[in-house]
Each structure stands twice: as structure tokens, then as C-alpha cells.
Enzyme design. Structure first.
Site, PDB file in Angstrom:
ATOM      1  N   ASP A  15      13.653   6.131   1.346  1.00  0.00           N
ATOM      2  CA  ASP A  15      13.345   4.773   0.878  1.00  0.00           C
ATOM      3  C   ASP A  15      14.066   3.779   1.785  1.00  0.00           C
ATOM      4  OD1 ASP A  15      12.333   2.725  -0.917  1.00  0.00           O
ATOM      5  OD2 ASP A  15      14.364   2.531  -1.689  1.00  0.00           O
ATOM      6  N   SER A  16      13.645   2.524   1.695  1.00  0.00           N
ATOM      7  CA  SER A  16      14.323   1.484   2.475  1.00  0.00           C
ATOM      8  C   SER A  16      15.773   1.289   1.998  1.00  0.00           C
ATOM      9  CB  SER A  16      13.572   0.161   2.325  1.00  0.00           C
ATOM     10  OG  SER A  16      13.544  -0.211   0.961  1.00  0.00           O
ATOM     11  N   CYS A  78       8.953   5.292  -1.503  1.00  0.00           N
ATOM     12  CA  CYS A  78       8.902   3.852  -1.251  1.00  0.00           C
ATOM     13  C   CYS A  78       7.435   3.461  -1.161  1.00  0.00           C
ATOM     14  CB  CYS A  78       9.623   3.577   0.067  1.00  0.00           C
ATOM     15  SG  CYS A  78       9.502   1.884   0.655  1.00  0.00           S
ATOM     16  N   GLU A 163      19.196  -4.837  -4.454  1.00  0.00           N
ATOM     17  CA  GLU A 163      20.041  -4.448  -3.320  1.00  0.00           C
ATOM     18  C   GLU A 163      21.390  -5.177  -3.356  1.00  0.00           C
ATOM     19  OE1 GLU A 163      19.556  -2.258  -0.433  1.00  0.00           O
ATOM     20  OE2 GLU A 163      18.008  -1.389  -1.716  1.00  0.00           O
ATOM     21  N   CYS A 197       7.032  -0.579  -7.133  1.00  0.00           N
ATOM     22  CA  CYS A 197       8.120  -0.597  -6.153  1.00  0.00           C
ATOM     23  C   CYS A 197       9.239   0.196  -6.784  1.00  0.00           C
ATOM     24  CB  CYS A 197       8.586  -2.022  -5.859  1.00  0.00           C
ATOM     25  SG  CYS A 197      10.101  -2.081  -4.869  1.00  0.00           S
ATOM     26  N   HIS A 199      12.303   0.180  -6.488  1.00  0.00           N
ATOM     27  CA  HIS A 199      13.507  -0.558  -6.889  1.00  0.00           C
ATOM     28  C   HIS A 199      13.397  -1.129  -8.307  1.00  0.00           C
ATOM     29  CE1 HIS A 199      14.566  -0.528  -2.634  1.00  0.00           C
ATOM     30  NE2 HIS A 199      15.694  -1.151  -2.884  1.00  0.00           N
TER      31      HIS A 199
HETATM   32  N1  DGL Z   1      11.512   0.443  -2.780  1.00  0.00           N
HETATM   33  C1  DGL Z   1      10.480   0.039  -1.907  1.00  0.00           C
HETATM   34  C2  DGL Z   1       9.119   0.116  -2.520  1.00  0.00           C
HETATM   35  O1  DGL Z   1       8.900   0.964  -3.366  1.00  0.00           O
HETATM   36  C3  DGL Z   1      10.592  -1.195  -1.077  1.00  0.00           C
HETATM   37  C4  DGL Z   1      11.675  -2.116  -1.177  1.00  0.00           C
HETATM   38  C5  DGL Z   1      11.828  -2.994   0.024  1.00  0.00           C
HETATM   39  O2  DGL Z   1      12.497  -2.547   0.937  1.00  0.00           O
HETATM   40  O3  DGL Z   1      11.281  -4.100   0.044  1.00  0.00           O
HETATM   41  O4  DGL Z   1       8.233  -0.620  -2.168  1.00  0.00           O
END
Ligand code: DGL
Length: 278
Positions: A15-16, A78, A163, A197, A199
Site C-alpha cells: 500500500d502507499s 491499495c 496518515e 480506499c 485507509h
Molecule cells: N490506501 C490507498 C487506497 O486504497 C490510497 C491512499 C493514498 O495513498 O492516497 O486507495
């Protein structure tokens, strides 16, 4: 990397940043036996506002690193990377780099599961600008459920809130309520809201608070876990190349201390991360 090396290795989860931990957590609850190698590109997060080309290049670097570290199977935990990089990696890079290894995304399995949650067929999708603008969810849902109506809602501030560890603080309320209200105003018939997402589950408490009770909120951890279990059942040749020591190793491109602290908070258990450069 030895493209034809089939030595069993951990399942890679990429993931990012921290979001993929919600996917890893879901997977490990259902499939505790494999070894896992998690990589968060925290130094370059968020990906959600980055261009197609940049997300693709960053994701490819991460996948190559996970291959180099012995992963035979990598999950892009992600949505942004799944939307913007998965297809090119599967179709262009894998055949050239490592034809026997596999990279899987999380959009398709989520779409396959979404039908069971809705009665009105009106689905709201929260996601990063990258995921929403790619229209990946709208396209995949229309293929599988032609009658459904989808409305995508960009939430550019939700990932930075997570984050930066603001997800539980009162300051986050405004932006949680704002994106929910905007979505439901655009389509009042929505009865199912996908957190598209990885997150966003960290904001779940607040999202529940501002979302009308009758709207189902769908997160991806469990869905991806069941889809992976099914994949491994259908592909015993890949399952045989997964090492099974029940371990999880955490890598980050940012500071190991910071990742360990935040990751422990997200997973509700102590973890020790290691820092790497890509
Ligand atoms: N967690 C990531 C997703 O599912 C992306 C978050 C990001 O880096 O913007 O899209």
C-alpha cells in the site's frame, strides 16, 4: 530477481502507507498460516492525488522489491494502485519480469461482493481522487450488475487525516460529514456506501456517526480475505509457493519508528517495522 525461482515465500501486501494494514489484518484473521511481507510506501504517500504514470512507476518499484525479497504472490492492498497500475503490471511487466509470479488487486473482488449489500442498486463509492477519476469501480460494477447506479465521491482529505494520525480527533469530523453529505445529496437512493480506499476503515467510527443508519457501510478487509482464500483454493500451484510460518514482517519507506508506532495503533498490537528505500 530470478524470474523462474519458485521457492516458497511470503505473500506480499503493498500500500502507499498504512491503509493496506486493514487489508492485511482481514487476510491474517482468515488465513493465519502464511508468512506475510507488508510494504508501505509512506515516504511517498498519498498516492491518491498523483498521476497515472507516477502511481504505476511507484507501484512497479514496490512489486519488484517484494519479488526480490521472495514473494511469489503480491496483493496490491491499495485501490489507487489497483486502479492505476494493476492492469499494466499484469499485462506488460509480469510476462517480461516474472511470468510465474502473480499480482492481484482489490477492486474486482470488492465489486464481486458488493451486490449482496444493496436493495436499491444505488451504490456510493468513497475513494481517492485517483480511484474515483479512473472510474474503475463504475466500470467494473456496470459489467457485473448492469442495472446498478454508482456515484463516486472523491475524499482528498481522508488519507492525509489518517496518515497524520488525525483520524480520531474532532478536527476530522468536518471533512467526514462533508463528503458523506455531498454523496447522499447527489444520490439520495444510495443504500450502500463502499469505503473504496484501504485507509478509510480507520475513520469508520466517525463515518458511522455521520452516515444514516439505513446505509450499509462496506469495508474491504474481509472481502479481500475471502477472495484470496478462494484464489488459493483454485490455484494450488500458487498456494504451494506460499511459505507457512505464520509471520508478518513490516517494511516502510519512511521511518521505522514512526511506522511501528502507528502500525501498532492501527492493528491494536505491537509491531516492529524496518525501513527500506525503493
Ligand atoms: N490506501 C490507498 C487506497 O486504497 C490510497 C491512499 C493514498 O495513498 O492516497 O486507495
Amino acid at each position: 530477481m530470478l524470474a523462474n525461482d519458485r521457492t516458497p515465500g511470503p505473500i506480499g501486501v503493498f500500500d502507499s502507507g498504512y491503509g493496506g494494514l486493514t487489508v492485511l489484518d482481514g487476510i491474517r484473521r482468515l488465513l493465519p498460516e502464511p508468512d506475510y511481507l507488508y510494504l508501505g510506501d509512506n515516504a511517498r504517500a498519498p498516492y491518491g492525488t498523483r498521476s497515472f504514470e507516477v502511481v504505476y512507476q511507484f507501484t512497479l518499484q514496490a512489486v519488484r522489491r517484494l519479488f526480490d525479497m521472495g514473494c511469489q504472490l503480491v496483493i496490491l492492498g491499495c485501490n489507487t494502485a489497483s486502479a492505476k497500475a494493476l492492469r499494466t503490471i499484469q499485462q506488460v511487466d509480469l510476462p517480461r519480469l516474472a511470468p510465474d509470479r502473480r499480482v492481484l488487486g482489490i477492486i474486482r473482488p470488492t465489486v464481486e461482493a458488493i451486490g449482496q449489500y444493496t436493495r436499491t442498486g444505488h451504490i456510493g463509492i468513497f475513494g481517492t481522487p485517483g480511484t474515483i477519476r479512473s472510474r474503475s469501480y463504475d466500470i467494473e460494477i456496470s459489467k457485473l450488475y448492469p442495472g446498478f447506479v454508482t456515484t463516486g465521491q472523491e475524499c482528498p482529505l481522508w488519507v492525509p487525516l489518517v496518515e497524520n494520525r488525525e483520524f480520531d480527533n474532532p478536527g476530522a469530523d468536518y471533512f467526514v460529514e462533508k463528503y458523506i453529505d455531498t454523496l447522499l445529496h447527489r444520490d439520495p437512493l444510495i443504500d450502500t456506501a463502499l469505503l473504496g480506499c484501504t485507509h478509510y476503515p480507520l475513520l469508520l467510527r466517525k463515518i458511522r456517526r455521520f452516515m444514516p443508519r439505513e446505509v450499509n457501510i462496506v469495508t474491504q478487509g474481509d472481502i479481500v480475505a475471502h477472495s484470496l482464500a478462494d484464489y488459493l483454493r483454485r490455484h494450488p500451484e500458487i498456494a504451494a509457493r506460499v511459505s507457512r510460518g505464520g509471520s508478518a514482517t513490516y517494511l516502510t519507506t519512511e521511518s521505522a519508528e514512526k511506522f511501528s508506532e502507528m502500525g501498532s495503533l492501527f492493528l491494536s498490537k505491537d509491531i516492529q517495522a524496518q525501513s527500506i528505500t525503493l
